[in-house]
Enzyme design. Structure first.
Site, short mmCIF file in Angstrom:
data_model
loop_
_atom_site.label_atom_id
_atom_site.label_comp_id
_atom_site.label_asym_id
_atom_site.label_seq_id
_atom_site.Cartn_x
_atom_site.Cartn_y
_atom_site.Cartn_z
N ASN A 1 0.84 -1.20 0.00
CA ASN A 1 0.00 0.00 0.00
C ASN A 1 0.87 1.25 0.00
O ASN A 1 1.94 1.29 0.62
CB ASN A 1 -1.01 0.01 1.15
CG ASN A 1 -0.43 -0.26 2.51
OD1 ASN A 1 0.55 -0.97 2.66
ND2 ASN A 1 -1.04 0.31 3.54
N GLU B 1 0.33 5.20 0.71
CA GLU B 1 -0.62 6.20 1.20
C GLU B 1 -0.24 7.60 0.75
O GLU B 1 0.88 7.84 0.28
CB GLU B 1 -0.69 6.11 2.74
CG GLU B 1 -1.19 4.74 3.17
CD GLU B 1 -1.50 4.63 4.65
OE1 GLU B 1 -1.07 5.50 5.44
OE2 GLU B 1 -2.18 3.66 5.03
N CYS C 1 -4.15 0.75 -2.53
CA CYS C 1 -3.96 -0.49 -1.77
C CYS C 1 -2.91 -1.39 -2.42
O CYS C 1 -2.65 -1.31 -3.63
CB CYS C 1 -5.26 -1.28 -1.71
SG CYS C 1 -6.57 -0.51 -0.76
N GLU D 1 -3.06 -4.51 -3.19
CA GLU D 1 -3.59 -5.38 -4.24
C GLU D 1 -3.59 -4.68 -5.60
O GLU D 1 -3.25 -5.27 -6.63
CB GLU D 1 -5.02 -5.82 -3.91
CG GLU D 1 -5.13 -6.68 -2.67
CD GLU D 1 -5.36 -5.87 -1.40
OE1 GLU D 1 -4.83 -4.74 -1.28
OE2 GLU D 1 -6.06 -6.39 -0.51
N CYS E 1 -10.23 -4.76 -0.02
CA CYS E 1 -11.34 -3.81 0.12
C CYS E 1 -12.25 -3.92 -1.11
O CYS E 1 -11.93 -4.59 -2.09
CB CYS E 1 -10.81 -2.38 0.29
SG CYS E 1 -10.26 -1.61 -1.25
N CYS F 1 -10.68 -2.89 -4.46
CA CYS F 1 -9.73 -3.90 -4.95
C CYS F 1 -10.45 -5.14 -5.47
O CYS F 1 -10.02 -5.76 -6.44
CB CYS F 1 -8.73 -4.27 -3.86
SG CYS F 1 -7.54 -2.94 -3.56
N1 THU Z 1 -5.19 -1.59 2.56
C1 THU Z 1 -4.60 -2.37 1.61
O1 THU Z 1 -3.56 -2.03 1.05
N2 THU Z 1 -5.21 -3.53 1.28
C2 THU Z 1 -6.29 -4.06 1.94
O2 THU Z 1 -6.71 -5.17 1.64
C3 THU Z 1 -6.93 -3.29 3.03
C4 THU Z 1 -6.45 -1.91 3.20
C5 THU Z 1 -4.48 -0.36 2.98
C6 THU Z 1 -5.07 0.93 2.55
C7 THU Z 1 -4.51 1.86 3.61
O3 THU Z 1 -3.19 2.23 3.23
C8 THU Z 1 -4.40 1.00 4.85
O4 THU Z 1 -4.42 -0.35 4.38
C9 THU Z 1 -5.50 1.22 5.86
O5 THU Z 1 -6.74 1.14 5.27
#
Ligand code: THU
Length: 128
Positions: free
Chosen positions: A41, A43, A52, A54, A85, A88
């Protein structure tokens, strides 16, 4: 021996740019030739522009020319295994269809399920 797809997701998770949530996620997708593409991920200070793990992994794979996928692994440091999520799930459905999703945590707990069970009755190109 550890599943190489899970190992790849665990390793790339270390690269997560999770400055705001502190929630690090690693993902790895495997194509039909066995090649593995990874993502973490990433941010952003606006929050909403966060991508994310994925989606980073699948977009890397697509941009490298991969097209058919067999498995997707997702790793986070949570007792209850972290699933992709909603956004994704839609993107994974688009490129992978009813692919195997392998969820895992750092303690070695794993669960494998099909994307169709996480994302039933998807809207996709078949409706267009
Ligand atoms: N996140 C992911 O990268 N993948 C997931 O399956 C769930 C959430 C990340 C997004 C954000 O950077 C952090 O997790 C919190 O939501």
């Amino acid at each position: 021996m550890q599943d190489p797809l899970i190992a790849a997701a665990i390793a790339v998770r270390e690269n997560a740019h999770a400055t705001f949530s502190n929630f690090k996620v690693g993902a790895a997708v495997q194509d039909e030739s066995g090649r593995i593409y990874t993502g973490c991920n990433v941010e952003n200070a606006t929050y909403g522009l966060t991508v994310c793990a994925e989606r980073v992994a699948i977009f890397k794979a697509i941009s490298e020319g991969a097209r058919k996928f067999t498995r997707v692994a997702v790793v986070a440091d949570t007792e209850s295994l972290t699933p992709p999520c909603g956004a994704c799930r839609q993107i994974l459905w688009e490129f992978c269809g009813d692919v195997e999703i392998v969820l895992s945590n750092l303690a070695g707990k794993t669960e494998t399920l099909k994307l169709g069970t996480l994302f039933p009755r998807a809207f996709d190109a078949s409706f267009l």
